[in-house]
Design a protein around this motif. Structure first.
Motif, PDB file in Angstrom:
ATOM      1  N   UNK A 203       0.827  -1.313   0.017  1.00  0.00           N
ATOM      2  CA  UNK A 203      -0.074   0.089   0.032  1.00  0.00           C
ATOM      3  C   UNK A 203       0.671   1.354   0.086  1.00  0.00           C
ATOM      4  N   UNK A 204       1.737   1.251   0.687  1.00  0.00           N
ATOM      5  CA  UNK A 204       2.987   2.523   0.638  1.00  0.00           C
ATOM      6  C   UNK A 204       3.551   2.533  -0.732  1.00  0.00           C
ATOM      7  N   UNK A 205       3.798   1.604  -1.323  1.00  0.00           N
ATOM      8  CA  UNK A 205       4.393   1.756  -2.742  1.00  0.00           C
ATOM      9  C   UNK A 205       3.263   2.301  -3.663  1.00  0.00           C
ATOM     10  N   UNK A 206       1.831   1.504  -3.562  1.00  0.00           N
ATOM     11  CA  UNK A 206       1.052   2.153  -4.479  1.00  0.00           C
ATOM     12  C   UNK A 206       0.691   3.666  -4.207  1.00  0.00           C
ATOM     13  N   UNK A 207       0.954   4.065  -3.025  1.00  0.00           N
ATOM     14  CA  UNK A 207       0.421   5.345  -2.798  1.00  0.00           C
ATOM     15  C   UNK A 207       1.259   6.458  -3.355  1.00  0.00           C
ATOM     16  N   UNK A 208       2.703   6.078  -2.918  1.00  0.00           N
ATOM     17  CA  UNK A 208       3.768   7.112  -2.829  1.00  0.00           C
ATOM     18  C   UNK A 208       4.465   6.831  -4.144  1.00  0.00           C
ATOM     19  N   UNK A 209       4.749   5.577  -4.508  1.00  0.00           N
ATOM     20  CA  UNK A 209       5.580   5.216  -5.687  1.00  0.00           C
ATOM     21  C   UNK A 209       4.834   4.328  -6.628  1.00  0.00           C
ATOM     22  N   UNK A 210       3.772   4.564  -7.287  1.00  0.00           N
ATOM     23  CA  UNK A 210       3.116   3.682  -8.174  1.00  0.00           C
ATOM     24  C   UNK A 210       3.887   3.158  -9.209  1.00  0.00           C
TER      25      UNK A 210
END
Length: 342
Positions: A203-210
């Motif tokens: 989820x962190x990657x999807x939000x901040x580093x798609x």
């Protein structure tokens, strides 16, 4: 999502426990000649490949390198405990044998690198996946119980680190009729999956580093790293690693996993790993600042879980034990190991 098919985190605890000795003799293990990997890993000087027979009757590959009695440090050569290494997804025992087994055996440690079932040269279970957190941890425990005389230090990379965390959560479990998990001298978690699993990272990657999220998911879940040299390098190694070295490791990783290490849905349902009050061993949490898979928050989560400060190694990527500067992480671990003697 299977983004964390190879992640990492490690920790160190302030607790120690007294030495313990098993009376059982090392179990004799068979040497097999039939190679399961299409690209076999050729052992280095001083290494041997044996096969430990598990209670299921299946054989688990073990690459062994005993300590060099004429090591560079005669004072530190007489270690009273061994090192047992466990790998993560798309890897096998060979990933430790390349650099770290020679390094730590030269530093005075007997080293054992295991390949989980369905990985490397180990046998395959009759299933669609190699196992579960429980079965993998029990296989490690069975090897230690039957072959290692005194409590070892257990080292795990990526999902291997999560397996070690599960092992630790079962130490001294009074709910078990018998102690199925031999005691440990310590544990090192190298770029390990956090105790809650990979969902937070995803989820962190999807939000901040798609874009990074897409790359990691494609690389690992869709096995894109197997066909793209550049993606393989970006996922596991530093950008300075030469093409021919990346290609060699890429081929070995292709052949290492004949079946998935876990069913990820069932795995996530079994998490988080239970906490361990009064942790009976020291733990080192080791991360890499150039890790494309495990972010700083994931490293921090694992460290806080064990109540320790993480160590982040500069200039290395997720596959710290294979990267161009593999010695940086090895030296941090060696210094920590030497501290266990005090």
């Amino acid at each position: 999502m299977a983004m964390a098919m190879t992640m990492g985190v490690c920790v160190s605890s302030i607790f120690k426990f007294s030495s313990y000795n098993y009376n059982n003799k090392p179990v004799t293990v068979a040497v097999h000649k039939n190679e399961k990997m299409g690209v076999p890993y050729n052992l280095k000087e001083g290494q041997s490949r044996i096969f430990h027979k598990l209670p299921s009757g299946l054989n688990m590959e073990v690459i062994v390198q005993k300590k060099n009695k004429e090591s560079r440090n005669d004072v530190e050569n007489e270690k009273h405990y061994s090192l047992v290494f466990v790998h993560g997804s798309y890897h096998a025992a060979w990933c430790w044998a390349e650099q770290w087994l020679p390094f730590f055996s030269e530093s005075g440690y007997d080293c054992y690198a295991l390949s989980f079932l369905g990985q490397g040269e180990s046998d395959e279970p009759e299933d669609t996946v190699a196992g579960t957190l429980q079965t993998h941890a029990r296989d490690v425990a069975d090897f230690i119980h039957r072959n290692i005389r005194s409590p070892p230090v257990l080292l795990g990379h990526s999902f291997g680190g999560l397996i070690i965390q599960y092992y630790i959560s079962n130490l001294g479990n009074n709910k078990l009729k018998e102690n199925l998990y031999p005691e440990l001298r310590g544990a090192v978690l190298v770029c390990s999956v956090p105790p809650s699993g990979n969902s937070g990272l995803v989820w962190r990657y999807l939000i901040s580093k798609p874009i990074a999220a897409f790359k990691v998911t494609y690389s690992l879940a869709a096995k894109g790293f197997q066909s793209s040299l550049s993606l393989c390098r970006e996922t596991f190694f530093s950008g300075t690693m030469e093409d021919h070295v990346v290609k060699r490791y890429q081929e070995l990783m292709k052949e290492s996993s004949r079946m998935p290490l876990f069913d990820l849905r069932k795995l996530n349902a079994s998490l988080p790993v239970p906490s361990v009050p009064n942790l009976p061993l020291e733990v080192l949490v080791l991360g890499a600042n150039n890790d494309f898979i495990v972010d700083a928050e994931g490293l921090k989560e694992t460290a806080e879980f064990y109540g320790v400060s993480p160590v982040c190694v500069e200039g290395v990527a997720h596959d710290m034990m294979l990267d161009t500067s593999w010695d940086k992480g090895a030296e941090v671990i060696l210094s920590w190991l030497n501290g266990l003697h005090k």
